[in-house]
Write a protein that holds these residues in place. Sequence first.
Motif, PDB file in Angstrom:
ATOM      1  N   ASN A  38      20.592  22.564   8.625  1.00 34.65           N
ATOM      2  CA  ASN A  38      19.424  22.806   8.600  1.00 34.65           C
ATOM      3  C   ASN A  38      19.084  23.883   7.493  1.00 34.65           C
ATOM      4  O   ASN A  38      19.743  24.957   7.605  1.00 34.65           O
ATOM      5  N   TYR A 104      24.589  24.418  16.938  1.00 31.41           N
ATOM      6  CA  TYR A 104      23.363  24.770  17.449  1.00 31.41           C
ATOM      7  C   TYR A 104      22.837  26.105  17.009  1.00 31.41           C
ATOM      8  O   TYR A 104      21.782  26.329  16.782  1.00 31.41           O
ATOM      9  N   ALA A 107      20.782  24.985  14.008  1.00 32.56           N
ATOM     10  CA  ALA A 107      19.784  24.406  14.235  1.00 32.56           C
ATOM     11  C   ALA A 107      18.830  25.526  14.743  1.00 32.56           C
ATOM     12  O   ALA A 107      17.428  25.312  14.223  1.00 32.56           O
ATOM     13  N   TYR A 352      14.719  21.377  21.896  1.00 30.25           N
ATOM     14  CA  TYR A 352      14.695  22.319  20.847  1.00 30.25           C
ATOM     15  C   TYR A 352      16.022  23.299  21.271  1.00 30.25           C
ATOM     16  O   TYR A 352      15.871  23.693  22.597  1.00 30.25           O
ATOM     17  N   GLY A 356      16.744  20.514  15.407  1.00 32.48           N
ATOM     18  CA  GLY A 356      17.226  21.293  14.097  1.00 32.48           C
ATOM     19  C   GLY A 356      18.634  20.706  13.497  1.00 32.48           C
ATOM     20  O   GLY A 356      19.275  21.252  12.660  1.00 32.48           O
ATOM     21  N   VAL A 357      19.340  19.849  14.392  1.00 32.33           N
ATOM     22  CA  VAL A 357      20.751  19.614  14.085  1.00 32.33           C
ATOM     23  C   VAL A 357      20.545  18.357  13.421  1.00 32.33           C
ATOM     24  O   VAL A 357      20.240  17.067  13.753  1.00 32.33           O
ATOM     25  N   PRO A 388      11.315  22.180  12.936  1.00 32.00           N
ATOM     26  CA  PRO A 388      11.760  21.131  13.443  1.00 32.00           C
ATOM     27  C   PRO A 388      10.960  20.746  14.764  1.00 32.00           C
ATOM     28  O   PRO A 388      10.953  19.652  15.184  1.00 32.00           O
TER      29      PRO A 388
END
Length: 422
Positions: A38, A104, A107, A352, A356-357, A388
Amino acid sequence: MAALISARRRLLLAGLGLAGAGLAASALAAKHGTALFNPCRAALPADLAGHPLIQAAWAGLDPAQVWDVHAHLVGNGDSGSGITVNPDMLSLRHPLQYAQRLFYLNAGCVHEAPAGQVDRAYVERLHNLMAGLAPGAKLLLFAFERFHDRDGRPVPARTSFHVPDAYAARIAREFPQGFEWAASIHPYRDDCVAALDAAVASGARAVKWLPAAMGIDPANPRCDAFYAALARHDLPLITHAGEEKAVHGGDTQAYGNPLRLRRPLEQGVRVVVAHCASLGEDVDTDQAKGAGKAHRVPSFTLFSRLMDDPAYAGRLYADVSALTQRNRSEAVLRSLLEREEWHHRLLNGSDYPLPGVMPLISPREFAARGMLAESTVPVLDRVRQHNPLLFDFVLKRHLHSRGRRFAPGVFETRDFFTRTAA
């Protein structure tokens, strides 16, 4: 700074490589034109913010009714939040969990946060993302309960992470124009009903469970007092069903069987099945009773059986979070898009920070399947680099299957939660 970023990304790849996941993620990203990391860019450029694709996604919706009903709070407790993270997720001796944690963090754009600033950076990123949505839209933030044993005692060693109710409530209270919150309370706790009453008094809009990771059997009679309290408050229970892969600890996958949710449903609880039980298989206990042996079927099949049962029409719902991820079935997503009679019982959520991964979701794949216009792909890819949350929303608004799309009501979810007792 560039050298620091490069070093951290090498560390992330090292962790992934030890688990065998790095090469797979890199290959997927290369094959489908998806970034591996990201880039965590800030506000959308003006040309993108006003793009017709985004404007069309909001068309016909009242933003004040749009609540994303599935979002996680992430951190490490450095703000005094009370968040805890299992040491296994911090150790290369457990490479898969280590790699997952780093993904994570990336992300949620806190992988480069200074020491002591991770909790704060995550919330600030959420503020940044919410500023990119239409005014009035909100995010439902989840607390996350610890694993508990059969006597109702917390077991830190089997808890992947813990996000206290008090922290989720505080974050929502500090930004009421953008956040709501959901409590997470283990029903085996001696004080579970009192904790629920306190959460409702603090503005909780729902309760979130992940049974396999928390050690909760939804069919256990020990949950009955908690179910009675949920029904009394008319507070929804958002609970994972189907296989769980993201959170370790409890590892009692049988607790995710959708059929185990009959118990709360029959006691008057409004149940929201996270992800529509779209991953894995479970024992069809209805058939096993007659056949005398375990018969495994897709978890989604069992979820569908409950959805089609008229007895649960006013109580069983589901969220559509995670359905666009690569590890989910195209057939399941198509079924949910096409079964318009279910749409008034579906609620949109992003899960969420997982949107974002970057390798998890590929708009290009959906275009190749005929579920998305090819022209939307570069726009969605650009949106995702900045926001995202917006990406997840716009993607789902434009997905289609055989001429059918998710109805506007799937995204206008506010009324489902605001009917709860205060």
